[in-house]
Scaffold this motif. Structure first.
Motif, short mmCIF file in Angstrom:
data_model
loop_
_atom_site.label_atom_id
_atom_site.label_comp_id
_atom_site.label_asym_id
_atom_site.label_seq_id
_atom_site.Cartn_x
_atom_site.Cartn_y
_atom_site.Cartn_z
N ASN A 137 0.84 -1.19 0.00
CA ASN A 137 0.00 0.00 0.00
C ASN A 137 0.88 1.25 0.00
O ASN A 137 2.11 1.17 0.00
CB ASN A 137 -0.96 -0.03 1.19
CG ASN A 137 -0.24 -0.04 2.53
OD1 ASN A 137 0.79 0.59 2.70
ND2 ASN A 137 -0.79 -0.77 3.48
N ILE A 193 -6.53 4.77 -7.26
CA ILE A 193 -6.95 3.46 -6.77
C ILE A 193 -7.14 2.59 -8.00
O ILE A 193 -7.94 2.92 -8.87
CB ILE A 193 -8.27 3.55 -5.97
CG1 ILE A 193 -8.06 4.43 -4.75
CG2 ILE A 193 -8.73 2.16 -5.57
CD1 ILE A 193 -9.32 4.70 -3.97
N PRO A 194 -6.39 1.49 -8.12
CA PRO A 194 -5.37 1.02 -7.21
C PRO A 194 -4.15 1.95 -7.22
O PRO A 194 -3.99 2.78 -8.11
CB PRO A 194 -5.01 -0.37 -7.74
CG PRO A 194 -5.35 -0.33 -9.19
CD PRO A 194 -6.50 0.63 -9.32
#
Length: 107
Positions: A2, A44-45
């Protein structure tokens, strides 16, 4: 991987500096005052740009067509945009960041 993991890894590399020269939506990581990682904060992603050997850049794009793209807003010969969509392992993503860091550090 992330945003925080990417940021933490980039900052763990020696002499890395972080800034927001392109506005609040993109973190830039530099070594020796040269960019090696551009991390989008609003995608996103998650997406990031890394420098890459031109021949290796093409190989990666062919191997991972949905995850490794020509560098968005960058020199497409030397930069790839990486889409963190689960296709690439944590180790592969870290390797791409490390390779970019090393290429820039050598200059």
């Amino acid at each position: 991987m992330n945003l925080e993991e990417i940021r933490d890894y980039a900052l763990s590399l020696p002499q890395t500096e972080e800034s927001l020269p392109f506005g609040p939506d993109n973190l830039v990581f530099k070594v020796n005052n040269k960019m090696f990682l551009l991390l989008s904060l609003d995608e996103i992603p998650v997406r990031f740009n890394v420098k890459c050997d031109p021949d290796r850049a093409i190989e990666l794009r062919e191997e991972f067509p949905g995850s490794v793209l020509p560098g968005y807003h960058m020199n497409k010969k030397h930069w790839n945009t990486i889409v963190v969509n689960g296709q690439l392992t944590f180790a592969t993503l870290k390797g791409m960041i490390s390779d970019s860091y090393t290429l820039v550090l050598k200059k």
